[in-house]
Design an enzyme around this catalytic site. Structure first.
Site, PDB file in Angstrom:
ATOM      1  N   GLY A  48       3.580  -9.076   4.509  1.00 26.47           N
ATOM      2  CA  GLY A  48       4.548  -8.220   5.352  1.00 26.47           C
ATOM      3  C   GLY A  48       3.680  -6.921   6.013  1.00 26.47           C
ATOM      4  O   GLY A  48       2.028  -7.854   6.505  1.00 26.47           O
ATOM      5  N   SER A  49       4.364  -6.491   6.537  1.00 29.67           N
ATOM      6  CA  SER A  49       3.410  -4.767   7.083  1.00 29.67           C
ATOM      7  C   SER A  49       2.321  -4.842   6.613  1.00 29.67           C
ATOM      8  O   SER A  49       2.537  -4.597   4.394  1.00 29.67           O
ATOM      9  CB  SER A  49       4.353  -4.032   7.482  1.00 29.67           C
ATOM     10  OG  SER A  49       4.845  -3.088   6.536  1.00 29.67           O
ATOM     11  N   GLY A  85       1.877  -3.817   2.092  1.00 30.08           N
ATOM     12  CA  GLY A  85       0.971  -4.640   2.001  1.00 30.08           C
ATOM     13  C   GLY A  85       0.233  -3.034   0.898  1.00 30.08           C
ATOM     14  O   GLY A  85      -0.243  -3.204  -0.210  1.00 30.08           O
ATOM     15  N   CYS A 100       2.289 -13.105  12.859  1.00 27.92           N
ATOM     16  CA  CYS A 100       1.575 -11.785  12.395  1.00 27.92           C
ATOM     17  C   CYS A 100      -0.190 -12.380  13.311  1.00 27.92           C
ATOM     18  O   CYS A 100      -1.423 -11.439  12.807  1.00 27.92           O
ATOM     19  CB  CYS A 100       0.836 -12.172  11.057  1.00 27.92           C
ATOM     20  SG  CYS A 100       0.608 -13.684   9.819  1.00 27.92           S
ATOM     21  N   GLU A 137      -1.281 -10.980   2.965  1.00 21.11           N
ATOM     22  CA  GLU A 137      -1.929 -11.039   3.833  1.00 21.11           C
ATOM     23  C   GLU A 137      -1.605  -9.886   5.351  1.00 21.11           C
ATOM     24  O   GLU A 137       0.422 -10.327   5.525  1.00 21.11           O
ATOM     25  CB  GLU A 137      -1.141 -12.812   3.767  1.00 21.11           C
ATOM     26  CG  GLU A 137      -1.721 -13.357   4.972  1.00 21.11           C
ATOM     27  CD  GLU A 137      -0.502 -13.476   6.463  1.00 21.11           C
ATOM     28  OE1 GLU A 137      -1.216 -12.684   6.928  1.00 21.11           O
ATOM     29  OE2 GLU A 137      -0.165 -14.064   6.614  1.00 21.11           O
TER      30      GLU A 137
END
Ligand code: UN1
Length: 516
Positions: A243-244, A248, A299, A265
């Site tokens: 995610g963002s 994270g 991403c 990630e």
């Protein structure tokens, strides 16, 4: 669309599912313990999903621990056979599941099918891995001793995924975890609960049929009710989160506070460098796919384009011409010929517009797009693919941020040192690419000293997005440092044990120590 994927996948029979007509006309979002999910291309409500709370999470963790205790006893190659059957099941449901990905997430049909294929690929990879999981043997300095390491199942793994790859990112985690002897508890994005239900059900149905019920658990809930307690729970030795960067950072800190392990990630701010000697046709096509594919919601999306000054003007002209073409193909992601689908939701459109506005205020020049789009009158969350040229100074602070939308910022450089400094001058470090025909430029980019690209993925004459599953996937800096999918990423899902066996029977100490 071949059929109604929600029905074809049996979701209407799932006790959690609430039919659209029973939702009292409410729109997307969380209402009274139900996540309402919509088709982002039309705004049409697809259905509701009854949410789990912290009690359901607690129950799922307890059940997952019980399942783990049995699953780890199954020999790894036999676990691989279960994963093999799961891969077959995903082959069987590839079409409706891929279409459901398009319907609920908004990526075009080819990409929806491609995403399920990515899960099939990682399942195949995991099957092979189930006959390996290799440890190393080391020569002992002590006579009559043998030293080696073995890899052991680690326990139930908490998996948190984003809306943009609602099926495959779970696949990377769950298929590897399964052959490693771990169970998984999955918390998906509330924007894509239907894909999560269909995905987890496919795996669990196969596992249960083969006598291994409970290996794959799904808990659908809000961050407060499910996400936070899950991350803080000591019974989950590993949390894998996608995610963002903001998400994270919170997850990483919470897991570190309990000395757990996290695999992160997170966001990317990926650049393509087009050098003076590049094959421009190749660079152009790769950049367009990287920047507008999945409507800029990967991403790995190409967000910055760094052009050598000698080719900048011509290349930019060709790029704008290409965008003119693809912009005629915005539309319903399930319709043949569509290249760009909608953004995830209304908030994503607002973020897109805010980024364009900020770029203009900072001296950026919109060369194409920059506005909402309404292809064929569709009421969904569409925007135009957008090119923004940075001012001469190359100062454009908004380009330091990841906006999950199809905005490409264009910069110009004089020499490779300047290009590399610009390239590495952002907080994120996921994917990167250079287009060049020269070995010098390519080696500068991949320099073994580490002075080249600072990303986890660095490509030459291939774009930033669309990685294969065989390599390790992930990045450095604010991208979080985790690696998922191929190579030795499986090690994250196991614990390492270093073992010394004294078969000679004599008392002997390392480092030559005598203790008589
Ligand atoms: C993501 O956007 O979170 O390399 C994953 C790619 C895909 C995976 C993207 N294979 O673009």
């Amino acid at each position: 669309m071949s059929s109604d994927p929600i029905r074809a996948l049996g979701l209407t029979d799932d006790p959690r599912f609430v039919a659209p007509e029973k939702l009292g006309g409410k729109s997307a979002g969380v209402h009274d313990g139900v996540a309402i999910t919509e088709n982002p291309a039309t705004g049409e409500v697809l259905g509701g999903v009854r949410l789990d709370g912290s009690a359901a999470l607690d129950r799922a963790i307890n059940e997952s621990i019980e399942a783990f205790k049995k699953w780890r006893e199954v020999p790894a190659p036999a676990r691989g056979q279960v994963v093999r059957a799961i891969g077959e099941e995903f082959r069987r449901v590839k079409e409706p599941l891929g279409e459901l990905v398009s319907l609920e997430m908004g990526k075009i049909r080819a990409e929806g099918l491609g995403e399920v294929q990515e899960t099939i690929d990682i399942a195949d990879y995991a099957v092979g891995l189930s006959r390996q999981l290799p440890g190393q043997v080391f020569p002992s300095e002590r006579a009559g001793h043998r030293m080696f390491e073995q890899w052991l199942p680690i326990g139930p793994v908490g998996v948190i995924t984003a809306f943009n790859f609602p099926n495959a990112v779970w696949g990377w985690n769950a298929m590897l975890a399964a052959v490693c002897g771990d169970t998984t508890i999955w918390k998906p994005s509330l924007l894509t609960p239907l894909v999560a239900m269909a995905t987890n059900a496919a795996a669990e149905r196969v596992a249960a049929k083969m006598g291994h019920a409970g290996v794959f658990k799904l808990v659908i809930g809000t961050d407060d009710a499910v996400g936070k307690p899950m991350v803080a729970d000591r019974r989950l030795p590993l949390i894998s989160a996608t995610g963002s960067c903001r998400m994270g950072r919170a997850v990483g800190q919470a897991v570190a506070a309990r000395l757990g392990r996290s695999l992160l990630e997170l966001g990317g701010n990926n650049a393509v460098i087009v050098h003076s000697d590049a094959d421009q046709e190749l660079a152009l096509r790769s950049t367009v796919f990287g920047a507008v594919g999945t409507a800029g919601q990967r991403c790995t999306t190409t967000r910055r384009l760094l052009l050598h000054e000698s080719i900048a003007e011509k290349f930019t002209e060709r790029l704008v011409a290409a965008y003119k073409q693809v912009a005629t193909r915005i539309g319903d992601p399930l319709k043949e010929g569509t290249l760009i689908g909608p953004l995830a939701n209304a908030a994503a459109v607002e973020q897109f517009l805010a980024a364009v506005k900020a770029a203009k205020a900072q001296g950026g020049e919109v060369l194409f797009g920059g506005e909402r789009a309404a292809p064929n009158g569709l009421k969904g969350h569409f925007v135009q693919p957008t090119i923004i040229r940075a001012p001469r100074s190359n100062k454009l602070p908004i380009a330091m941020e990841e906006t999950f939308a199809p905005i490409l910022y264009v910069f110009t450089y004089k020499d490779l040192d300047e290009a590399m400094a610009m390239h590495n001058g952002v907080d994120q470090g996921l994917s990167s690419a250079i287009f060049t025909e020269s070995i010098r430029a390519s080696e500068r980019f991949l320099s073994p000293t580490g002075s080249g690209s600072d990303c986890g993925i660095a490509n030459v004459n291939a774009g930033t997005s669309g990685a294969e599953i065989g390599g390790a996937f992930g990045g450095e800096k604010d991208t979080g440092g985790g690696r998922e999918s191929g190579s030795d990423s499986w090690k994250a899902y196991m614990r390492r044990q270093t073992t010394t066996i004294n078969f000679g029977g004599k008392f002997e100490l390392a480092q030559g120590i005598r203790f008589e």
